[in-house]
Design a protein around this motif. Structure first.
Motif, PDB file in Angstrom:
ATOM      1  N   ILE A  13      -5.412 -31.494   0.438  1.00  0.00           N
ATOM      2  CA  ILE A  13      -5.380 -30.433  -0.580  1.00  0.00           C
ATOM      3  C   ILE A  13      -5.052 -29.095   0.083  1.00  0.00           C
ATOM      4  N   LEU A  14      -5.698 -28.825   1.217  1.00  0.00           N
ATOM      5  CA  LEU A  14      -5.455 -27.548   1.907  1.00  0.00           C
ATOM      6  C   LEU A  14      -4.030 -27.451   2.446  1.00  0.00           C
ATOM      7  N   SER A  18      -2.397 -30.694  -4.172  1.00  0.00           N
ATOM      8  CA  SER A  18      -3.625 -30.620  -4.987  1.00  0.00           C
ATOM      9  C   SER A  18      -3.894 -31.911  -5.776  1.00  0.00           C
ATOM     10  N   TYR A  21      -7.040 -33.919  -5.275  1.00  0.00           N
ATOM     11  CA  TYR A  21      -8.332 -33.448  -5.780  1.00  0.00           C
ATOM     12  C   TYR A  21      -8.916 -34.420  -6.805  1.00  0.00           C
ATOM     13  N   GLN A  51     -17.170 -28.670 -15.425  1.00  0.00           N
ATOM     14  CA  GLN A  51     -15.761 -28.329 -15.138  1.00  0.00           C
ATOM     15  C   GLN A  51     -15.676 -27.088 -14.253  1.00  0.00           C
ATOM     16  N   PHE A  54     -16.287 -27.899 -10.657  1.00  0.00           N
ATOM     17  CA  PHE A  54     -15.149 -28.474  -9.932  1.00  0.00           C
ATOM     18  C   PHE A  54     -14.044 -27.443  -9.673  1.00  0.00           C
ATOM     19  N   VAL A  55     -13.897 -26.481 -10.577  1.00  0.00           N
ATOM     20  CA  VAL A  55     -12.907 -25.418 -10.338  1.00  0.00           C
ATOM     21  C   VAL A  55     -13.379 -24.540  -9.170  1.00  0.00           C
ATOM     22  N   TYR A  58     -12.934 -26.287  -5.947  1.00  0.00           N
ATOM     23  CA  TYR A  58     -11.512 -26.267  -5.553  1.00  0.00           C
ATOM     24  C   TYR A  58     -11.125 -24.916  -4.933  1.00  0.00           C
ATOM     25  N   THR A  59     -11.500 -23.828  -5.621  1.00  0.00           N
ATOM     26  CA  THR A  59     -11.090 -22.507  -5.119  1.00  0.00           C
ATOM     27  C   THR A  59     -11.797 -22.159  -3.799  1.00  0.00           C
ATOM     28  N   ALA A  62     -11.401 -23.977   1.007  1.00  0.00           N
ATOM     29  CA  ALA A  62     -11.052 -23.498   2.356  1.00  0.00           C
ATOM     30  C   ALA A  62     -12.288 -23.018   3.119  1.00  0.00           C
TER      31      ALA A  62
END
Lengths: 196, 133
Positions: A13-14, A18, A21, A51, A54-55, A58-59, A62
């Motif tokens: 993903i990084l 994506s 994910y 939700q 999970f967002v 994701y953000t 890193a």
């Protein structure tokens, strides 16, 4: 193996793909949703917050350094998102508090549940977990479903190890108290008659 | 007694939790999450561009605005941008007529917009890169 797989997906993903994910969402969605639902006690809110979790994961991907388990990191985000959501809505649930001297009657609960059909029993147990105060519900879920150690749970919910131990003990006691209340008095009477 | 009760509770809790499954969200949960993240940049990629963006966009905007105001003041407050009178040594006869019809505020506004867009190239690059993925 799971940790290595998680790390593989995170790296992908990084690197810019994506689509990987979806594997992480698939792996953790049930547990994240269960924790969130048991804390917020409302399906619509639970969907929305799960939700958001999970967002957020994701953000912030890193910033995941890999010094803790990825699962622990996700649960920590989920737990704190729920606390934020509860603060925003300023909700007070009708949770059950059990007096320390309350006689639970573990055998009574166990046998009372044993008299029921599997589906009914499941429903009663689920309802009892939902009636627990949010932090107790989260701790019990992490301890029994995800089999996290007390140390790992401390990382998720914060506080001290002793604090988590006490909450786990109280949570269990509350759960049995709720179960006893929920069980039909007739079901309990069958067991009591049998022991006399 | 308390210790014994605790052990009993622990054992029964394990049994009870084994009976109930984890709750699952809606079947389209995954799709909804993936849809939401599709509009987001690759994690970590924004951090690289955050510094130049915040560092340069605000000063460039201020300089462009001040520059535009100064230029308007220098070239007078007339309605038309009179390029012929300011650069007399060049023969602008051929191109001057369309230019003269454009109000000078429009020209400066376009210049300012061009500079602002130029300053945001790194951000646009990241956005488009993610959309193309």
């Amino acid at each position: 193996m799971t940790n290595q797989e998680d790390q593989f997906y995170i790296t992908k993903i990084l690197e810019g793909d994506s689509s990987y994910y979806t594997h992480l969402v698939n792996r953790y969605k049930n547990l994240v949703y269960s924790i969130v639902l048991r804390m917020l006690k409302n399906e619509d809110d639970a969907h929305e917050v799960a939700q958001d979790v999970f967002v957020k994961v994701y953000t912030s991907l890193a910033s995941f350094k890999g010094d803790a388990k990825f699962s622990t990191w996700i649960y920590k985000i989920a737990y704190h998102k729920c606390l934020d959501a509860l603060k925003k809505k300023k909700r007070n649930f009708d949770t059950v508090s059990i007096d320390a001297t309350y006689e639970i009657g573990i055998d009574q609960v166990e046998n009372g549940l044993g008299q029921l059909e599997t589906a009914e029993r499941k429903e009663i147990i689920n309802k009892a977990i939902l009636s627990l105060k949010e932090d107790y519900a989260a701790i019990l879920t992490l301890y029994y479903f995800e089999e996290l150690s007390l140390k790992e749970i401390t990382k998720v919910v914060g506080g001290t190890l002793d604090n988590v131990k006490i909450k786990l003990y109280r949570g269990r006691k509350m759960l049995f108290g709720i179960l006893k209340k929920q069980l039909d008095p007739e079901t309990l009477a069958i067991y009591e008659r049998g022991t006399k | 007694m308390k210790e014994e009760q605790n052990k009993e509770m622990e054992a029964l809790s394990k049994k009870l939790f084994k009976e109930v499954e984890l709750q699952s969200p809606d079947s389209n949960f995954e799709f909804k999450v993936m849809e939401q993240i599709s509009s987001l940049p690759i994690p970590g990629s924004m951090a690289k561009y955050k510094a130049p963006f915040s560092k340069w966009v605000i000063p460039i905007t201020i300089i462009t605005l001040i520059g535009s105001i100064l230029l308007i003041l220098l070239f007078g407050t007339g309605n038309q941008y009179d390029i012929m009178s300011k650069l007399p040594s060049f023969n602008f006869e051929a191109i001057s007529s369309p230019l003269q019809r454009i109000p000078k505020t429009v020209i400066f506004a376009m210049l300012a917009l061009a500079v602002l867009l130029f300053a945001q190239i790194p951000i646009l690059k990241v956005t488009f890169k993610n959309r193309w993925h």
